[in-house]
Scaffold this motif. Structure first.
Motif, PDB file in Angstrom:
ATOM      1  N   LYS A   7       0.901  -1.213   0.048  1.00 43.72           N
ATOM      2  CA  LYS A   7       0.076  -0.033   0.048  1.00 43.72           C
ATOM      3  C   LYS A   7       0.913   1.199   0.053  1.00 43.72           C
ATOM      4  O   LYS A   7       1.891   1.143   0.719  1.00 43.72           O
ATOM      5  CB  LYS A   7      -1.141   0.054   1.205  1.00 43.72           C
ATOM      6  N   GLY A 155      -8.252   8.393   5.370  1.00 45.22           N
ATOM      7  CA  GLY A 155      -7.110   7.621   5.656  1.00 45.22           C
ATOM      8  C   GLY A 155      -7.365   6.063   5.311  1.00 45.22           C
ATOM      9  O   GLY A 155      -6.803   5.191   5.688  1.00 45.22           O
ATOM     10  N   ASP A 158      -5.690   2.524   3.707  1.00 44.06           N
ATOM     11  CA  ASP A 158      -5.020   1.534   4.617  1.00 44.06           C
ATOM     12  C   ASP A 158      -5.972   0.390   4.881  1.00 44.06           C
ATOM     13  O   ASP A 158      -5.333  -0.709   4.689  1.00 44.06           O
ATOM     14  CB  ASP A 158      -4.711   1.978   6.022  1.00 44.06           C
TER      15      ASP A 158
END
Ligand code: ASP
Ligand code: MG
Length: 422
Positions: A7, A155, A158
């Motif tokens: 990632k 975010g 993730d």
């Protein structure tokens, strides 16, 4: 040969030059014989830029219809970065294909702007891997039952990466970011902060929820639930460093508690300034009071964190709790209008200039005196503790915000976190 998920965060994808570096790094892993799935974030600043455009057109509108469009909009950031990465991989001589969330598909519920992943169908991806392709999957997004594009919250890529790794039973999920791992505390506050070679999943969960921003907390929850081996490492090492060295770098999030027990009692110090304190004074001390106050707060969808109730005097007590700073005004207003009148409490007071500082470590389970050492160290600095809360593996204190850095530095030292672990 293993199936590996990489990632890359927004900073790592921040320019064509950086995307080229990501492609070279991924190609190195693929050439070493691994099956590679890559989940990129949008280029840094892109999600903010897109959301700001929406705000310009409709400042503070919030409805399901509006949020649906926000997701439609914000998801384009990851679609662009994923296609660019696949192009860069092809330019490196790798066969590569990118997929948007709906193409995989990554199915989510319909909670626009904060959707949860429900299932991932990996057939298409597996077929590509078997054909020798590097597969790029957009982070942050999915698709709901009605074929609406959804996003997973800021975010969220993730979480996409960890979910893909879990669904595909990947050997490891490597989160490449702009820091080189998880630190004992924020190095901007304590320059002596050390990178942890390993951190247990439970500690990471506490640290993420306590304000350490390395990983989105939902991704850590996901990793714990599905036991996904997770590593946080830097995307700013030269792309051509030795792959074995790279595979051991950063911080590994482990499930091996016993190993960890032998090490430090406290693994890290977390802190945040995101909360505010609210106190209801002169509350009659009788059954149902906590429910009366906090029930009203919960009904208004306001999350409560630290709670304390004082001992009572003359049948009256004080009741304090913390809420997110952004909810402070709403909480005070709610208490004044809806709770005080029916409760017969005297008044509501509050303080937004507080911070929460926490020590975290699974070693706290098997050691006594850890919290008292924390309190001693704060008292030696003359720092007054306003509230305390504990769990099995953490102790948090609420203190005046102006002492935050002093407290973090003192605790970091008191628990020997600047000393290398043997
Ligand atoms: N691009 C999204 C964000 O900025 C998701 C992510 O980067 O993880 O929040
Ligand atoms: Mg991120």
């Amino acid at each position: 040969m293993a199936l590996i998920v990489h990632k890359y965060g927004g900073t790592s994808m921040g320019s064509p030059e950086r995307i080229r570096n990501v492609a070279k790094r991924v190609a190195k892993w693929a050439r070493a014989g691994h099956q590679m799935v890559v989940v990129p974030s949008a280029m840094s600043g892109e999600t903010n830029r897109l959301l700001a455009l929406a705000k310009e057109l409709a400042p503070s509108k919030s409805s399901a219809a509006y949020n649906r469009e926000l997701d439609m909009l914000a998801a384009t950031g990851e679609q662009a970065s994923s296609a660019l990465l696949a192009i860069a991989l092809q330019a490196e001589g790798m066969e590569s294909v990118s997929y948007a969330g709906w193409q995989v598909p990554i199915k989510t519920n319909s909670a626009f702007t904060k959707a949860r992943i429900e299932s991932i169908d990996d057939d298409r991806v597996r077929a590509d891997l078997a054909a020798g392709k590097v597969v790029v999957i957009t982070g942050f997004q999915g698709v709901d039952e009605e074929a609406n594009v959804t996003t997973l919250g800021r975010g969220g890529s993730d979480t996409s990466a960890v979910a893909v790794a879990a669904a595909m039973k990947a050997s490891e999920c490597l989160i490449y970011t702009d820091v080189d791992g998880v630190y004992t505390t924020d190095p901007r506050v304590v320059p002596e902060a050390r990178r942890l070679h390993t951190v247990s999943f439970e500690e990471m969960l506490e640290m993420a929820s306590l304000g350490s921003k390395v990983l989105q907390i939902r991704s850590v929850e996901f990793a714990g639930k599905y036991k996904v081996p997770l590593r946080v490492l830097s995307s700013f090492t030269p792309w051509d460093i030795d792959i074995n060295e790279e595979a051991k770098s950063g911080t590994l999030i482990t499930f091996e508690e016993d190993e960890k027990m032998e090490q430090a009692v406290v693994s890290g110090i977390a802190f945040n300034r995101d909360e505010a304190k609210v106190s209801v004074l002169g509350v009659p001390d009788k059954p149902g009071i906590a429910y009366h106050i906090l029930g009203a707060v919960a009904d208004a969808n306001i999350e409560v964190d630290v709670i304390i109730q004082n001992i009572s005097k003359d049948g009256k007590t004080d009741f304090s709790f913390t809420v997110h700073r952004g909810e402070y005004a709403r909480t005070v207003e709610l208490l004044n209008t809806k709770v005080l009148p029916s409760l017969g409490a005297a008044e509501v007071v509050g303080d937004t200039k507080i911070c929460k500082v926490s020590i975290v470590g699974i070693g706290m389970r098997s050691h006594v005196g850890v919290a008292s050492k924390m309190f001693r160290s704060l008292s030696e600095e003359g720092i007054n503790i306003q509230m305390i809360s504990t769990s099995e593996i953490k102790t948090s204190v609420v203190i005046d915000e102006k002492y935050m850095e002093l407290a973090v530095r003192a605790l970091h030292k008191a628990f020997d976190l600047d000393q290398p672990v043997s």
